[in-house]
Design an enzyme around this catalytic site. Sequence first.
Site, mmCIF file in Angstrom:
data_model
loop_
_atom_site.group_PDB
_atom_site.id
_atom_site.type_symbol
_atom_site.label_atom_id
_atom_site.label_comp_id
_atom_site.label_asym_id
_atom_site.label_seq_id
_atom_site.Cartn_x
_atom_site.Cartn_y
_atom_site.Cartn_z
ATOM 1 N N ARG A 128 0.758 -1.281 -0.040
ATOM 2 C CA ARG A 128 -0.053 -0.214 0.275
ATOM 3 C C ARG A 128 0.938 1.103 0.030
ATOM 4 O O ARG A 128 -0.014 2.303 0.186
ATOM 5 C CB ARG A 128 -0.966 0.087 1.377
ATOM 6 C CG ARG A 128 -2.075 -0.951 1.031
ATOM 7 C CD ARG A 128 -2.819 -0.484 1.611
ATOM 8 N NE ARG A 128 -4.252 -2.195 2.120
ATOM 9 C CZ ARG A 128 -3.907 -3.097 2.873
ATOM 10 N NH1 ARG A 128 -3.148 -2.955 3.886
ATOM 11 N NH2 ARG A 128 -4.653 -4.285 3.111
ATOM 12 N N LYS A 150 0.783 11.668 -10.689
ATOM 13 C CA LYS A 150 0.031 10.458 -11.496
ATOM 14 C C LYS A 150 0.715 10.040 -11.864
ATOM 15 O O LYS A 150 2.140 9.575 -12.585
ATOM 16 C CB LYS A 150 -0.462 11.316 -12.391
ATOM 17 C CG LYS A 150 -1.692 12.296 -12.178
ATOM 18 C CD LYS A 150 -2.491 12.418 -13.878
ATOM 19 C CE LYS A 150 -3.336 14.011 -13.906
ATOM 20 N NZ LYS A 150 -4.124 13.874 -14.750
ATOM 21 N N GLU A 192 5.801 19.394 -24.721
ATOM 22 C CA GLU A 192 4.708 18.913 -23.052
ATOM 23 C C GLU A 192 5.339 20.496 -22.865
ATOM 24 O O GLU A 192 4.555 21.612 -22.026
ATOM 25 C CB GLU A 192 5.149 18.159 -22.794
ATOM 26 C CG GLU A 192 4.478 16.872 -22.413
ATOM 27 C CD GLU A 192 3.534 16.566 -22.590
ATOM 28 O OE1 GLU A 192 2.158 17.326 -22.122
ATOM 29 O OE2 GLU A 192 2.850 15.558 -22.719
ATOM 30 N N LYS A 233 3.795 23.281 -13.371
ATOM 31 C CA LYS A 233 3.736 22.058 -13.548
ATOM 32 C C LYS A 233 3.500 22.361 -11.930
ATOM 33 O O LYS A 233 2.355 21.628 -11.234
ATOM 34 C CB LYS A 233 4.341 21.102 -14.371
ATOM 35 C CG LYS A 233 3.149 19.394 -13.404
ATOM 36 C CD LYS A 233 3.363 18.736 -14.725
ATOM 37 C CE LYS A 233 2.412 17.207 -14.390
ATOM 38 N NZ LYS A 233 2.142 16.516 -14.520
ATOM 39 N N ARG A 247 -6.141 22.053 -12.231
ATOM 40 C CA ARG A 247 -5.240 20.036 -12.478
ATOM 41 C C ARG A 247 -5.102 20.180 -13.986
ATOM 42 O O ARG A 247 -4.637 20.204 -14.869
ATOM 43 C CB ARG A 247 -4.784 19.490 -12.072
ATOM 44 C CG ARG A 247 -3.407 18.599 -12.400
ATOM 45 C CD ARG A 247 -3.209 17.726 -10.916
ATOM 46 N NE ARG A 247 -1.986 16.504 -11.642
ATOM 47 C CZ ARG A 247 -1.008 16.271 -10.870
ATOM 48 N NH1 ARG A 247 -1.562 15.776 -9.773
ATOM 49 N NH2 ARG A 247 -0.529 15.456 -11.609
ATOM 50 N N HIS A 258 -4.774 11.421 -26.402
ATOM 51 C CA HIS A 258 -4.920 10.252 -26.387
ATOM 52 C C HIS A 258 -6.141 9.173 -27.183
ATOM 53 O O HIS A 258 -5.205 8.384 -27.362
ATOM 54 C CB HIS A 258 -5.632 9.806 -24.987
ATOM 55 C CG HIS A 258 -4.743 11.222 -23.595
ATOM 56 N ND1 HIS A 258 -5.299 11.273 -22.630
ATOM 57 C CD2 HIS A 258 -3.253 10.818 -23.626
ATOM 58 C CE1 HIS A 258 -4.336 11.380 -21.996
ATOM 59 N NE2 HIS A 258 -3.596 11.021 -22.435
ATOM 60 N N HIS A 273 3.264 9.470 -27.381
ATOM 61 C CA HIS A 273 2.849 10.839 -26.469
ATOM 62 C C HIS A 273 2.683 12.460 -27.180
ATOM 63 O O HIS A 273 2.356 12.427 -27.685
ATOM 64 C CB HIS A 273 3.017 9.974 -25.435
ATOM 65 C CG HIS A 273 2.118 11.353 -24.535
ATOM 66 N ND1 HIS A 273 0.955 11.109 -24.454
ATOM 67 C CD2 HIS A 273 2.618 12.213 -24.135
ATOM 68 C CE1 HIS A 273 0.517 12.023 -23.657
ATOM 69 N NE2 HIS A 273 1.190 12.438 -22.572
HETATM 70 N N1 LIG Z 1 2.186 10.866 -15.130
HETATM 71 C C1 LIG Z 1 2.453 12.013 -15.516
HETATM 72 O O1 LIG Z 1 1.881 12.919 -15.068
HETATM 73 C C2 LIG Z 1 2.665 11.458 -17.331
HETATM 74 C C3 LIG Z 1 2.838 13.399 -18.687
HETATM 75 C C4 LIG Z 1 3.159 12.926 -19.238
HETATM 76 C C5 LIG Z 1 2.766 11.954 -20.234
HETATM 77 N N2 LIG Z 1 2.841 10.587 -19.029
HETATM 78 C C6 LIG Z 1 3.082 9.494 -20.551
HETATM 79 O O2 LIG Z 1 4.735 8.819 -20.129
HETATM 80 C C7 LIG Z 1 5.069 8.637 -21.472
HETATM 81 C C8 LIG Z 1 5.756 8.973 -22.620
HETATM 82 O O3 LIG Z 1 6.631 9.392 -22.100
HETATM 83 P P1 LIG Z 1 8.291 9.857 -22.632
HETATM 84 O O4 LIG Z 1 7.836 10.222 -23.754
HETATM 85 O O5 LIG Z 1 9.464 10.008 -21.826
HETATM 86 O O6 LIG Z 1 8.121 8.088 -23.145
HETATM 87 P P2 LIG Z 1 8.924 6.857 -23.072
HETATM 88 O O7 LIG Z 1 9.515 6.304 -21.743
HETATM 89 O O8 LIG Z 1 8.816 5.875 -24.204
HETATM 90 O O9 LIG Z 1 10.774 6.633 -24.005
HETATM 91 C C9 LIG Z 1 10.574 7.328 -25.128
HETATM 92 C C10 LIG Z 1 11.691 6.726 -25.400
HETATM 93 O O10 LIG Z 1 13.017 7.104 -25.231
HETATM 94 C C11 LIG Z 1 14.107 6.316 -24.448
HETATM 95 N N3 LIG Z 1 14.772 7.065 -23.771
HETATM 96 C C12 LIG Z 1 14.200 7.762 -22.583
HETATM 97 N N4 LIG Z 1 15.321 8.564 -21.541
HETATM 98 C C13 LIG Z 1 17.021 8.075 -22.872
HETATM 99 C C14 LIG Z 1 17.507 8.398 -22.838
HETATM 100 N N5 LIG Z 1 18.137 9.100 -21.927
HETATM 101 N N6 LIG Z 1 18.699 8.233 -24.197
HETATM 102 C C15 LIG Z 1 18.169 7.175 -24.707
HETATM 103 N N7 LIG Z 1 16.690 7.444 -25.391
HETATM 104 C C16 LIG Z 1 16.133 6.956 -23.749
HETATM 105 C C17 LIG Z 1 13.484 5.603 -23.988
HETATM 106 O O11 LIG Z 1 13.717 3.939 -23.985
HETATM 107 C C18 LIG Z 1 12.044 4.845 -25.155
HETATM 108 O O12 LIG Z 1 12.537 4.579 -26.578
HETATM 109 C C19 LIG Z 1 3.367 8.434 -22.154
HETATM 110 O O13 LIG Z 1 3.221 6.942 -21.671
HETATM 111 C C20 LIG Z 1 2.250 9.202 -21.211
HETATM 112 O O14 LIG Z 1 1.041 8.922 -21.535
HETATM 113 C C21 LIG Z 1 2.384 9.931 -18.701
HETATM 114 ZN ZN LIG Z 2 1.590 14.679 -21.932
#
Ligand SMILES: NC(=O)c1ccc[n+]([C@@H]2O[C@H](COP(=O)([O-])OP(=O)(O)OC[C@H]3O[C@@H](n4cnc5c(N)ncnc54)[C@H](O)[C@@H]3O)[C@@H](O)[C@H]2O)c1
Ligand SMILES: [Zn+2]
Lengths: 375, 375
Positions: A128, A150, A192, A233, A247, A258, A273
Amino acid sequence: MTKMQDDRKIVRVDLDTRSYDILIGNDLLGHAGGEILARLNCKKVAIVTDRNVGALYLDALVESLQTDGIETYTITLDPGEKTKSFDNLIAVVDGVLEARVERSDAVIALGGGVIGDLAGFAAGIVRRGVHFIQIPTSLLAQVDSSVGGKTGINAPHGKNLVGVFHQPDLVLADTSVLDTLSDREFAAGYAEVVKYGLIDQPDFFHWLEKNRTEIFSGRTARAEAIAKSCEAKAAVVAADERETGRRALLNLGHTFGHALEKATEYDSARLVHGEGVAIGMVLAHEFSARMNLASPDDAKRVAHHLKEAGLPTTMGDIDGTLPPPNILMDAIGQDKKVKGGKLTFILTRGIGEAFIADDVPPSEVLAFLTEKHPQ
Amino acid sequence: MTKMQDDRKIVRVDLDTRSYDILIGNDLLGHAGGEILARLNCKKVAIVTDRNVGALYLDALVESLQTDGIETYTITLDPGEKTKSFDNLIAVVDGVLEARVERSDAVIALGGGVIGDLAGFAAGIVRRGVHFIQIPTSLLAQVDSSVGGKTGINAPHGKNLVGVFHQPDLVLADTSVLDTLSDREFAAGYAEVVKYGLIDQPDFFHWLEKNRTEIFSGRTARAEAIAKSCEAKAAVVAADERETGRRALLNLGHTFGHALEKATEYDSARLVHGEGVAIGMVLAHEFSARMNLASPDDAKRVAHHLKEAGLPTTMGDIDGTLPPPNILMDAIGQDKKVKGGKLTFILTRGIGEAFIADDVPPSEVLAFLTEKHPQ
Ligand SMILES: NC(=O)c1ccc[n+]([C@@H]2O[C@H](COP(=O)([O-])OP(=O)(O)OC[C@H]3O[C@@H](n4cnc5c(N)ncnc54)[C@H](O)[C@@H]3O)[C@@H](O)[C@H]2O)c1
Ligand SMILES: [Zn+2]
Ligand SMILES: NC(=O)c1ccc[n+]([C@@H]2O[C@H](COP(=O)([O-])OP(=O)(O)OC[C@H]3O[C@@H](n4cnc5c(N)ncnc54)[C@H](O)[C@@H]3O)[C@@H](O)[C@H]2O)c1
Ligand SMILES: [Zn+2]
C-alpha cells in the site's frame, strides 16, 4: 521557487507532508546515492528501467548507490508505450516483493514517462505504498510526467485509465542524459514544454518562439526551459493535487492526443505521446476557433511553432490509415474527462488562455473530427 | 459516536473531507438506493459480488437501486480467498471500465471481506479513484474489513501485500443478511470482534464473555457488538488512517495468522482468515507470556473464550500437515510489519493491553514456533 545551488536548479513541489524537491543539473546520476540518503533512511532500492536507458545509465546509477551503501535490485523492461500494461505491473510488483523492499525502502524509476508511470504505480500499491524516486531520462519525463504523482497504465479501453496518485520523494532530472535522446523523442518532450506556455503563460510561449533552436542544441537555454516547465507543473499540482479542478488544464491537447494514440494502437513507430499532444494542441486551438472562442490565427501560430520543432501537427501527418471519426469519438468518450454525457475539454480563448469547458457537445466534436480527418 | 435513528445505529468515521457513515440495521439492502443518493450524485454503479452472496441478495439490491433510478452493472466472482488475485483485479477493472463508470459514479462491494478488499482496490485504481460503497455481508466484513479503507489482494509472497488506501463513501451493514452466514464464518468474524476487546477494551472483552451465546443467536446483542466493533475500528482509523502508528494494533494476531493462512495455501477448507486470527491471537498472548510481558493465565482465558465460540486456537487444530517452523518464519518475514531486519509484532501486557513491539528478535519467534508446532 527555483533556487540555484552551484550549477543546479531546485524546484520545490509544495504538498504539505508530501512536499519534495526536483533537482535539475548535469551530474545528478553520479550523486544519486547522497541525494537519496539526505532525504530517506532507505537501505534497499528496486530500480525499474527499460533496455535502452538501462544499457546507457544503469551501471552509473548502481555504482553511485552502492558507493553510498544502498543495496540495489534491478528490473529491466522492454521500451515503449506497450510496457504500461497490467502484465508488466505484475512483473514489477513481483520483483519489488522478491527484493524484499520494505515500506521504508524505495522504488526508483530510471527512464522516460513509460517507466515512471509504471514504476510509480507499482510503488503506490506494493505494501500500500513504498517510497518512490524519479530519475527521468527523457525530456518529456523531466518536464512533465515525473512531477505531480500521477501514475498508471493503459487499459484496452484507453490510456492511463488505471493508476493511483503517488507522489515521489525526490526527482533527479539529470540534463546530461538528454544528449543520447533521439531528435524525435526530444521534439516529443518539447510539445509538453510548449503546453505550459499555451495554458497560461503567453510570455513563456514567446520566449520559446525566440529560443527554440538554442533549447534544441545547447544546455543553458535547455536547463532553463526544463526548470520553468517544472515550476509551472509544480504550481498547478500544489494547487490541485488530485485534479478536481485547475489541474485538468494540464490536459490541453490530451483528449484528442489520447484518442490518436489509441487509434494508432500505441505503436510508437507511428505516434509517440508528445506527438499526439502536439497534434492535439493544434486541434484544441482549431476547435476553439471553430466554436468562436479564439482567433484562427492563434491556431496557425501554434501549428507553425510545433512544426518548426519537427513535430506533426495534423492527423494527416500520421503514417498509415486512421480509424473513422466515429471510432475516434468513441475513444474520446472513454477518456477520463467525461461528466454525465457531456464532454470535458480543455479549450482556449487564445495563446496562454486555456480553460476547462465541461459542456462540450459530442456532436460538435464529431463534426469537427470528420472535417479534419485525412481519409 | 453511535447514534440511534429508528432501529438503526450510525457510526461516523471522522476523516476530514473523507469522513463517512456506517449504517447498521436490519433492512438496509432495501434502502440502498436512497442512502446512496443522499450522499452521492451517481448515475451508475458497478456491483461486485461473489456467487454465494449474489444468489441470495443481488436481486434485492439491484431492485432497490433501479427503483431509485441508478443504472446497475454486475460482476460476479468465485467465492473464497483465492479470489483476491491480480487476475480477478484485472477482471473487475475491466468490467468497471466496460460499464463506463465515471469518476462521479461508484463501485459497490456486496459480500464478505474478500469482495470488499478486491472491489475497493479496483475502485481505488480505476481512473485513479472512483466512489466506493461497502455492503458487507459477513460478520467479519461488518465489524472489520469494510471500515477503514484498506483494500488489496494477495501476492505469491504473502497476504494483502498489494493494495491501496481507498476509503468508502458509505458502509451499509445490514444485520439481517447474517442469518444466512454459516456458523463457521460467523465464528470467524467473531474473532475480530474479540480482537477489539483484547487490544484496549478489557470491559468489552468481559461483556463478550458474558454475552457470547446471545450474540451468536439473537439480534439485539449482535447489533450492539457490531456497532461497538465499528466504533472501535473507526476511532483507530481516525487517529491513524495510513497505519504509521497506532493503527498497527489492529494487526493483533495477524502476523501469526497470515503466516498460517499462507501455510495452508489460502485453502478455506482448512483455514479462513478469522480462524487464523483466532489462533494468532492466542499465539500472541502465549508469546507475550513467554517473553515475561504478560501472565500465562491471560493466554488461557483468551483461548478458552475463542474455543467456546467454536474457533480453533492452536496450530494443531488445523487439518493436515503444516510446513516446518522455518518456513512459517519466512512467511512472517515477508509480512508487512517488518522494520530493518527486526520484526514488528503486536504483543500484550494482558487482556486489553496490547502494544506495538518493533524489536522482536526473529530467533525468539522461531524458537517459540518450534515449541508450538504440532508435527
Ligand atoms: N504521469 C504523468 O503525469 C504523465 C504526464 C505526461 C506523460 N505521461 C506518460 O509518459 C509517457 C511518455 O513518456 P516518454 O515520452 O518519456 O516515453 P518513453 O518512456 O517511452 O521514452 C521514450 C523513448 O526514449 C528512450 N529514452 C528515454 N530516455 C533516454 C535517454 N536519456 N537516452 C536515450 N534514450 C532514452 C526510451 O527507451 C524510449 O524508447 C506516456 O506513457 C504518457 O502517458 C505521464
Ligand atoms: Zn502529456
Ligand atoms: N481491509 C481490511 O481492513 C480487512 C480486515 C480484515 C480482514 N480483511 C480481509 O477479509 C477477508 C475475509 O473476509 P470474510 O471472512 O468476509 O471472507 P469472505 O468474503 O470469503 O466470506 C466468507 C464466506 O461467506 C460467504 N458469505 C458472505 N456473506 C454471506 C451471507 N450473508 N450469507 C451467506 N454466505 C455469505 C462468502 O461467499 C464466503 O464464502 C480476508 O481476505 C481478509 O484479509 C480485510
Ligand atoms: Zn483480520
